[in-house]
Design an enzyme around this catalytic site. Structure first.
Site, PDB file in Angstrom:
ATOM      1  N   CYS A 123      -2.010   0.738   3.369  1.00 20.59           N
ATOM      2  CA  CYS A 123      -0.769   0.258   2.756  1.00 20.59           C
ATOM      3  C   CYS A 123       0.007  -0.606   3.738  1.00 20.59           C
ATOM      4  O   CYS A 123       0.134  -0.274   4.914  1.00 20.59           O
ATOM      5  CB  CYS A 123       0.080   1.447   2.315  1.00 20.59           C
TER       6      CYS A 123
ATOM      7  N   LEU B 201     -10.566   8.356  12.669  1.00 19.14           N
ATOM      8  CA  LEU B 201     -10.654   8.091  14.100  1.00 19.14           C
ATOM      9  C   LEU B 201     -12.068   7.689  14.519  1.00 19.14           C
ATOM     10  O   LEU B 201     -12.645   8.222  15.458  1.00 19.14           O
ATOM     11  CB  LEU B 201     -10.169   9.303  14.907  1.00 19.14           C
TER      12      LEU B 201
ATOM     13  N   HIS C 171      -5.243  12.011  -0.726  1.00 19.05           N
ATOM     14  CA  HIS C 171      -3.973  11.874  -0.011  1.00 19.05           C
ATOM     15  C   HIS C 171      -2.749  12.325  -0.788  1.00 19.05           C
ATOM     16  O   HIS C 171      -1.636  11.834  -0.579  1.00 19.05           O
ATOM     17  CB  HIS C 171      -3.807  10.437   0.488  1.00 19.05           C
TER      18      HIS C 171
ATOM     19  N   ARG D 158     -12.243   7.892  -4.025  1.00 19.16           N
ATOM     20  CA  ARG D 158     -11.802   8.423  -2.728  1.00 19.16           C
ATOM     21  C   ARG D 158     -11.249   9.819  -2.955  1.00 19.16           C
ATOM     22  O   ARG D 158     -10.332  10.023  -3.748  1.00 19.16           O
ATOM     23  CB  ARG D 158     -10.750   7.524  -2.085  1.00 19.16           C
TER      24      ARG D 158
ATOM     25  N   ARG E 131      -7.111   2.179  11.308  1.00 21.12           N
ATOM     26  CA  ARG E 131      -6.259   1.793  12.446  1.00 21.12           C
ATOM     27  C   ARG E 131      -7.012   0.978  13.491  1.00 21.12           C
ATOM     28  O   ARG E 131      -6.438   0.078  14.113  1.00 21.12           O
ATOM     29  CB  ARG E 131      -5.638   3.044  13.064  1.00 21.12           C
TER      30      ARG E 131
ATOM     31  N   TYR F 143      -1.960  11.906  -3.939  1.00 18.59           N
ATOM     32  CA  TYR F 143      -1.470  11.085  -5.029  1.00 18.59           C
ATOM     33  C   TYR F 143      -1.932  11.657  -6.370  1.00 18.59           C
ATOM     34  O   TYR F 143      -2.539  12.724  -6.428  1.00 18.59           O
ATOM     35  CB  TYR F 143      -1.856   9.625  -4.798  1.00 18.59           C
TER      36      TYR F 143
ATOM     37  N   HIS G 180      -8.348   6.131  -6.576  1.00 22.29           N
ATOM     38  CA  HIS G 180      -7.715   6.889  -5.493  1.00 22.29           C
ATOM     39  C   HIS G 180      -7.400   8.311  -5.966  1.00 22.29           C
ATOM     40  O   HIS G 180      -6.426   8.544  -6.679  1.00 22.29           O
ATOM     41  CB  HIS G 180      -6.435   6.178  -5.067  1.00 22.29           C
TER      42      HIS G 180
ATOM     43  N   PRO H 116      -8.706   1.222   2.861  1.00 18.40           N
ATOM     44  CA  PRO H 116      -7.408   0.790   2.333  1.00 18.40           C
ATOM     45  C   PRO H 116      -6.269   1.177   3.278  1.00 18.40           C
ATOM     46  O   PRO H 116      -6.234   2.299   3.794  1.00 18.40           O
ATOM     47  CB  PRO H 116      -7.294   1.559   1.006  1.00 18.40           C
TER      48      PRO H 116
ATOM     49  N   GLN I 131      -8.437  -0.656  -4.371  1.00 19.37           N
ATOM     50  CA  GLN I 131      -8.150   0.759  -4.581  1.00 19.37           C
ATOM     51  C   GLN I 131      -7.086   0.876  -5.668  1.00 19.37           C
ATOM     52  O   GLN I 131      -5.938   0.490  -5.475  1.00 19.37           O
ATOM     53  CB  GLN I 131      -7.670   1.428  -3.294  1.00 19.37           C
TER      54      GLN I 131
END
Length: 361
Positions: free
Chosen positions: A27, A305, A184, A234, A328, A186, A181, A25, A103
């Site tokens: 944003c 990564l 992170h 997650r 990414r 949240y 979710h 996911p 998500q």
């Protein structure tokens, strides 16, 4: 030569995904009408991954309620207009052979922020600018963000109800799996971590209490959507801060969530402490997926990564995770899966016909 495990199908409940290269996911902060309805940008963004050979595409954090959005430009799934818009997107992705997950998210104390791009401001968006009051397990602010209101019993019941209703709408919209979710920093992560959860009721204190909301939601969502649709969670496996959420707690709660009806665990880290020191490097979060999968005896996905086909293949082949989720790198190369197949010498039958002239021998 045997097909690398990275390009073998992966099955959860009634769902089989064509490979183990999944899109994490991400944003977009691109609902410029501020109504939570995904539009052409979201179609083009997600469609590029489907045409590029990804097996599973998981949408950006999609709010279960208006107040659960990170920003006012987030997608949502709290009404039927959003269901129709997501259905249009999912129909196209399915036509390319990809599977699609959503998500489901509530940002808690990290809601009502300025979008991450397009503005020269950051942090909490004021009510005067279009923001809203935020909620959390406790009235503890995230860094310089506004202090949230601690959820009372009715507020907690509404959160559970919102996740369940959103899950039902997601099924209507044609999603193949649902991800809750709890990472992170949240809302669900806020309940899990003792750094953000300072409650003294049945939702605070012990690990069992801090995990109670997540487990209630897992059970309720499973009951709502039936037995065929996979439910993922997650997690951030660590807060990277002394006294915070740990990988050991993550593994324990993953085991409980598995017993409650969750099928798979997407393992990231961080996000609940603004100034956490995180040793970032290639594959830096993979060991957490390996740990949680081994300790809890559950299937996991690795992130962090992962940028090269050989690296992704080794993670899956070695059993450190069952799938890799790229973020990414997918933005840089939406056709990563097609490139990986070429570099690893794998013959696949889902090159788009429109792109065959570019296929390397």
């Amino acid at each position: 030569m045997a097909t690398p495990k990275l390009f073998t199908p992966f099955t959860l409940r009634d769902l089989t995904v064509r490979n183990r290269i999944w899109v994490a996911p991400m944003c977009q902060y691109s609902v410029f009408e501020r109504d939570g309805v995904p539009r052409d940008w979201h179609l083009a963004h997600l469609a590029s991954f489907a045409a590029g050979g990804a097996g599973m595409i998981i949408t950006e954090a999609t709010a279960v309620s208006p107040e659960g959005r990170i920003s006012d430009q987030d997608t949502g799934i709290w009404n039927q207009e959003q269901v129709v818009a997501w259905r249009r997107i999912n129909d196209f992705l399915h036509a390319q052979g990809a599977k699609v997950g959503i998500q489901l998210a509530h940002a808690g104390r990290k809601a009502s922020t300025w979008p991450a791009w397009g503005f020269d401001r950051s942090g909490t968006m004021s009510i005067a600018d279009g923001g809203w009051a935020t909620v959390a397990p406790s009235a503890v602010a995230f860094g310089h963000y506004d202090t949230p209101v601690a959820l009372d019993a009715d507020g907690i019941e509404k959160v559970v109800s919102d996740f369940v209703t959103a899950a039902d709408r997601a099924v209507q919209a044609g999603f193949d799996l649902l991800e809750l979710h709890a990472a992170h920093g949240y809302l669900l992560h806020q309940f899990l971590s003792p750094l953000s959860n300072q409650r003294d009721d049945e939702y605070g204190g012990s690990l069992e209490n801090r995990a109670r909301l997540l487990l209630r939601i897992v059970r309720a969502v499973r009951d709502a959507v039936g037995t065929g649709i996979p439910v993922l969670v997650r997690f951030s496996a660590t807060d990277w801060t002394a006294g915070g959420w740990t990988q050991e707690e993550t593994a324990t709660v993953a085991g409980w969530a598995h017993e409650a009806g969750a099928d798979f665990f997407d393992i990231s880290t961080g996000g609940n402490v603004p100034a956490a020191s995180i040793p970032i490097g290639p594959g830096y979060q993979v060991p957490f997926a390996d740990y949680v999968g081994t300790e809890a005896e559950v299937p996991t996905g690795a992130v962090g990564l992962i940028t090269e086909p050989a690296q992704a293949a080794e993670i899956v082949e070695s059993g450190k995770a069952d799938v890799v989720l790229l973020a990414r790198e997918m933005l840089r190369d939406p056709h990563f899966a097609l490139r990986a197949a070429h570099e690893l010498g794998v013959e696949i039958d889902y090159w788009p016909g429109q792109y065959e002239r570019a296929r390397l021998a």
